[in-house]
Design a protein around this motif. Structure first.
Motif, PDB file in Angstrom:
ATOM      1  N   ILE A  22       0.858  -1.182   0.000  1.00  0.00           N
ATOM      2  CA  ILE A  22       0.000   0.000   0.000  1.00  0.00           C
ATOM      3  C   ILE A  22       0.895   1.234   0.000  1.00  0.00           C
ATOM      4  CG2 ILE A  22      -1.832   1.251   1.200  1.00  0.00           C
ATOM      5  CD1 ILE A  22      -2.673  -1.486   0.125  1.00  0.00           C
ATOM      6  N   TYR A  23       0.656   2.125  -0.936  1.00  0.00           N
ATOM      7  CA  TYR A  23       1.461   3.336  -1.084  1.00  0.00           C
ATOM      8  C   TYR A  23       0.613   4.542  -0.678  1.00  0.00           C
ATOM      9  CZ  TYR A  23       4.111   0.159  -4.125  1.00  0.00           C
ATOM     10  OH  TYR A  23       4.811  -0.899  -4.641  1.00  0.00           O
ATOM     11  N   ILE A  24       1.090   5.304   0.295  1.00  0.00           N
ATOM     12  CA  ILE A  24       0.344   6.451   0.801  1.00  0.00           C
ATOM     13  C   ILE A  24       1.115   7.717   0.463  1.00  0.00           C
ATOM     14  CG2 ILE A  24      -0.682   7.528   2.834  1.00  0.00           C
ATOM     15  CD1 ILE A  24      -0.563   4.668   4.113  1.00  0.00           C
ATOM     16  N   ASP A  25       0.542   8.509  -0.429  1.00  0.00           N
ATOM     17  CA  ASP A  25       1.170   9.754  -0.884  1.00  0.00           C
ATOM     18  C   ASP A  25       0.560  10.907  -0.089  1.00  0.00           C
ATOM     19  OD1 ASP A  25       2.451  11.771  -2.180  1.00  0.00           O
ATOM     20  OD2 ASP A  25       1.627  11.366  -4.164  1.00  0.00           O
ATOM     21  N   GLY A  26       1.146  11.175   1.083  1.00  0.00           N
ATOM     22  CA  GLY A  26       0.606  12.201   1.976  1.00  0.00           C
ATOM     23  C   GLY A  26       1.051  13.582   1.569  1.00  0.00           C
ATOM     24  N   GLY A  27       0.270  14.225   0.732  1.00  0.00           N
ATOM     25  CA  GLY A  27       0.626  15.537   0.204  1.00  0.00           C
ATOM     26  C   GLY A  27       0.144  16.686   1.064  1.00  0.00           C
TER      27      GLY A  27
ATOM     28  N   GLN B 269      -3.268   1.412  -9.039  1.00  0.00           N
ATOM     29  CA  GLN B 269      -4.693   1.613  -8.804  1.00  0.00           C
ATOM     30  C   GLN B 269      -4.865   2.541  -7.604  1.00  0.00           C
ATOM     31  OE1 GLN B 269      -6.943   0.097 -10.838  1.00  0.00           O
ATOM     32  NE2 GLN B 269      -5.390  -1.082 -11.943  1.00  0.00           N
ATOM     33  N   ILE B 270      -5.846   3.426  -7.689  1.00  0.00           N
ATOM     34  CA  ILE B 270      -6.150   4.313  -6.569  1.00  0.00           C
ATOM     35  C   ILE B 270      -7.129   3.617  -5.636  1.00  0.00           C
ATOM     36  CG2 ILE B 270      -7.962   5.512  -7.873  1.00  0.00           C
ATOM     37  CD1 ILE B 270      -5.720   7.365  -5.450  1.00  0.00           C
ATOM     38  N   LEU B 271      -6.836   3.607  -4.357  1.00  0.00           N
ATOM     39  CA  LEU B 271      -7.742   3.018  -3.373  1.00  0.00           C
ATOM     40  C   LEU B 271      -8.735   4.065  -2.869  1.00  0.00           C
ATOM     41  CD1 LEU B 271      -8.420   0.424  -1.832  1.00  0.00           C
ATOM     42  CD2 LEU B 271      -6.809   1.156  -0.049  1.00  0.00           C
ATOM     43  N   PHE B 272      -8.210   5.235  -2.456  1.00  0.00           N
ATOM     44  CA  PHE B 272      -9.082   6.346  -2.059  1.00  0.00           C
ATOM     45  C   PHE B 272      -8.257   7.618  -1.885  1.00  0.00           C
ATOM     46  CE2 PHE B 272      -8.018   4.130   1.963  1.00  0.00           C
ATOM     47  CZ  PHE B 272      -7.460   5.177   2.701  1.00  0.00           C
ATOM     48  N   HIS B 273      -8.976   8.739  -1.832  1.00  0.00           N
ATOM     49  CA  HIS B 273      -8.392  10.035  -1.493  1.00  0.00           C
ATOM     50  C   HIS B 273      -8.781  10.376  -0.053  1.00  0.00           C
ATOM     51  CE1 HIS B 273      -8.364  10.316  -5.891  1.00  0.00           C
ATOM     52  NE2 HIS B 273      -7.503  11.301  -5.788  1.00  0.00           N
ATOM     53  N   THR B 274      -7.919  11.097   0.635  1.00  0.00           N
ATOM     54  CA  THR B 274      -8.272  11.546   1.980  1.00  0.00           C
ATOM     55  C   THR B 274      -7.554  12.875   2.270  1.00  0.00           C
ATOM     56  OG1 THR B 274      -8.429  10.863   4.297  1.00  0.00           O
ATOM     57  CG2 THR B 274      -6.435  10.203   3.099  1.00  0.00           C
ATOM     58  N   ASN B 275      -7.505  13.264   3.517  1.00  0.00           N
ATOM     59  CA  ASN B 275      -7.056  14.608   3.874  1.00  0.00           C
ATOM     60  C   ASN B 275      -5.534  14.765   3.847  1.00  0.00           C
ATOM     61  OD1 ASN B 275      -9.723  15.530   4.383  1.00  0.00           O
ATOM     62  ND2 ASN B 275      -9.681  14.520   6.375  1.00  0.00           N
ATOM     63  N   ARG B 276      -5.100  15.993   3.759  1.00  0.00           N
ATOM     64  CA  ARG B 276      -3.683  16.344   3.627  1.00  0.00           C
ATOM     65  C   ARG B 276      -2.858  15.903   4.827  1.00  0.00           C
ATOM     66  NH1 ARG B 276      -4.467  22.796   3.301  1.00  0.00           N
ATOM     67  NH2 ARG B 276      -6.168  22.095   2.003  1.00  0.00           N
ATOM     68  N   MET B 277      -1.550  15.746   4.602  1.00  0.00           N
ATOM     69  CA  MET B 277      -0.648  15.283   5.658  1.00  0.00           C
ATOM     70  C   MET B 277       0.630  16.106   5.715  1.00  0.00           C
ATOM     71  SD  MET B 277      -0.769  11.127   5.420  1.00  0.00           S
ATOM     72  CE  MET B 277      -2.296  10.192   5.527  1.00  0.00           C
TER      73      MET B 277
ATOM     74  N   ILE C 248       5.248  11.350   3.548  1.00  0.00           N
ATOM     75  CA  ILE C 248       4.648  12.485   4.245  1.00  0.00           C
ATOM     76  C   ILE C 248       5.315  13.786   3.807  1.00  0.00           C
ATOM     77  CG2 ILE C 248       4.139  13.501   6.495  1.00  0.00           C
ATOM     78  CD1 ILE C 248       4.336  10.720   7.699  1.00  0.00           C
ATOM     79  N   SER C 249       4.499  14.748   3.418  1.00  0.00           N
ATOM     80  CA  SER C 249       5.008  16.068   3.054  1.00  0.00           C
ATOM     81  C   SER C 249       5.618  16.747   4.280  1.00  0.00           C
ATOM     82  CB  SER C 249       3.857  16.914   2.495  1.00  0.00           C
ATOM     83  OG  SER C 249       4.286  18.211   2.195  1.00  0.00           O
ATOM     84  N   GLY C 250       6.823  17.307   4.105  1.00  0.00           N
ATOM     85  CA  GLY C 250       7.481  18.012   5.204  1.00  0.00           C
ATOM     86  C   GLY C 250       8.139  17.099   6.215  1.00  0.00           C
ATOM     87  N   PHE C 251       8.407  15.851   5.849  1.00  0.00           N
ATOM     88  CA  PHE C 251       8.898  14.853   6.796  1.00  0.00           C
ATOM     89  C   PHE C 251      10.381  15.001   7.133  1.00  0.00           C
ATOM     90  CE2 PHE C 251      10.501  10.458   7.645  1.00  0.00           C
ATOM     91  CZ  PHE C 251       9.856  10.273   8.856  1.00  0.00           C
ATOM     92  N   ILE C 252      11.119  15.804   6.420  1.00  0.00           N
ATOM     93  CA  ILE C 252      12.562  15.931   6.637  1.00  0.00           C
ATOM     94  C   ILE C 252      12.854  16.342   8.080  1.00  0.00           C
ATOM     95  CG2 ILE C 252      14.637  17.215   5.974  1.00  0.00           C
ATOM     96  CD1 ILE C 252      13.515  17.462   3.195  1.00  0.00           C
TER      97      ILE C 252
ATOM     98  N   ILE D 189       8.498   4.810   6.510  1.00  0.00           N
ATOM     99  CA  ILE D 189       8.046   6.199   6.513  1.00  0.00           C
ATOM    100  C   ILE D 189       9.143   7.064   5.906  1.00  0.00           C
ATOM    101  CG2 ILE D 189       7.214   8.102   7.929  1.00  0.00           C
ATOM    102  CD1 ILE D 189       6.260   6.058   9.954  1.00  0.00           C
ATOM    103  N   MET D 190       8.757   7.940   5.004  1.00  0.00           N
ATOM    104  CA  MET D 190       9.724   8.705   4.215  1.00  0.00           C
ATOM    105  C   MET D 190       9.075   9.988   3.715  1.00  0.00           C
ATOM    106  SD  MET D 190       9.413   5.998   1.062  1.00  0.00           S
ATOM    107  CE  MET D 190       9.142   4.674   2.247  1.00  0.00           C
ATOM    108  N   ILE D 191       9.858  10.828   3.053  1.00  0.00           N
ATOM    109  CA  ILE D 191       9.276  11.997   2.416  1.00  0.00           C
ATOM    110  C   ILE D 191       8.388  11.549   1.256  1.00  0.00           C
ATOM    111  CG2 ILE D 191      11.119  13.582   3.067  1.00  0.00           C
ATOM    112  CD1 ILE D 191      12.299  13.259   0.265  1.00  0.00           C
ATOM    113  N   ASP D 192       7.405  12.364   0.931  1.00  0.00           N
ATOM    114  CA  ASP D 192       6.421  11.955  -0.074  1.00  0.00           C
ATOM    115  C   ASP D 192       7.047  11.679  -1.435  1.00  0.00           C
ATOM    116  OD1 ASP D 192       7.024  14.659  -0.222  1.00  0.00           O
ATOM    117  OD2 ASP D 192       4.995  15.298  -0.706  1.00  0.00           O
TER     118      ASP D 192
END
Length: 283
Positions: free
Chosen positions: A3-8, A23-31, A66-70, A95-98
């Motif tokens: 599962i790939y989570i692109d937390g933008g 394949q897209i599973l779903f969209h959700t809130n920003r991270m 995750i955006s801003g994870f640095i 867990i890594m940068i987006d």
């Protein structure tokens, strides 16, 4: 399954692969962990809650970008996750940068064996250069010190155009759009955003969507002016950091590349070999 989570910074997209196809599973809130830490942490929990409700969680691997994870303390994320979800452990979540997560998703687990440049221009911007089995980030320093060529950069330049018009006592589509979206009487009141600095990037990301997606026809000429400017600035920055002539492949990812003028301006301005460099737009 992986599962790939692109937390933008604007939204989060959750993907998986079936028969080698994304394949897209779903969209959700920003991270965005930098601009709103508490909300991002809540949204991460909510995201895994939704995953557990939609698919089987047995034997999955999770790549969380995750955006801003640095330079962020990973234990602040894994602690609550491990406590709440018994299907998660240190062996099945990375867990890594987006933008790094996007490499695993779009290029594959063995991306380190390829030579390429990966340019991501969404709400923010980041670039990765992979060469001789080593990779490094170029840019990606956030909206205070970077985010060249991004949606944030687009909105910032748009507001600068409005402020220049205001200084000259002129009204135009730049000034009107700023006043309409931010519900202010004149562009000078935009400085009220300084009172909530952690929310500035989110506001400007939403402003870009308002202009480019919701009101594209209304502001067509103005959009082209600003798109050309930020694309030129982005290419100037990247040309100073990367030797594009040694790369055969340049991947382009993010919403800004949907704009033809932005795409054309950036790709033509990079110091790449026109005969051998292949630009691949990832959607």
């Amino acid at each position: 399954m992986t599962i790939y989570i692109d937390g933008g910074a604007t939204s989060t997209k959750v993907y998986y692969k079936k028969d080698g196809k994304i394949q897209i599973l779903f969209h959700t809130n920003r991270m965005n962990i930098t601009t709103n830490e508490s909300q991002a942490l809540k949204n991460i929990i909510d995201c895994f809650e939704q995953i557990s409700n939609e698919i089987s969680t047995n034997n999955n691997m999770y790549y969380l970008g995750i955006s801003g994870f640095i330079n962020y303390d990973v234990n602040k994320i894994t602690g609550p996750l491990f406590k709440r979800f018994d299907f998660l452990n240190k062996n099945n979540i990375k867990i890594m940068i987006d933008v790094e997560m996007q490499l695993y998703l779009n290029i594959g687990d063995d991306f380190i064996n390829e030579n390429f440049v990966y340019i991501a221009c969404g709400t923010g911007s980041n670039t990765i250069e992979c060469y001789n089995k080593k990779w490094k980030t170029v840019g990606g320093w956030g909206y205070f010190f970077g985010d060249e060529g991004s949606a944030y950069d687009f909105s910032k330049e748009w507001i600068i155009m409005a402020l220049k018009a205001f200084d000259k006592n002129r009204e135009n589509k730049f000034t009107k759009s700023v006043c309409d979206f931010f519900n202010i009487k004149n562009p000078s009141q935009i400085t009220e955003l300084y009172k909530t600095p952690n929310m500035v990037k989110n506001y400007l990301a939403d402003f870009c969507v308002y202009l480019v997606e919701e009101n594209h026809k209304k502001y067509k000429e103005e959009i082209e002016i600003v798109m050309a400017k930020i694309a030129t600035n982005m290419s100037t920055y990247l040309n100073g950091m990367i030797d594009f002539e040694k790369h055969k492949t340049v991947y382009l990812y993010g919403g800004l590349f949907k704009n033809k003028l932005y795409y054309d301006t950036l790709t033509k301005s990079l110091n790449a070999d026109d005969k051998t460099t292949k630009f691949i737009k990832i959607t």
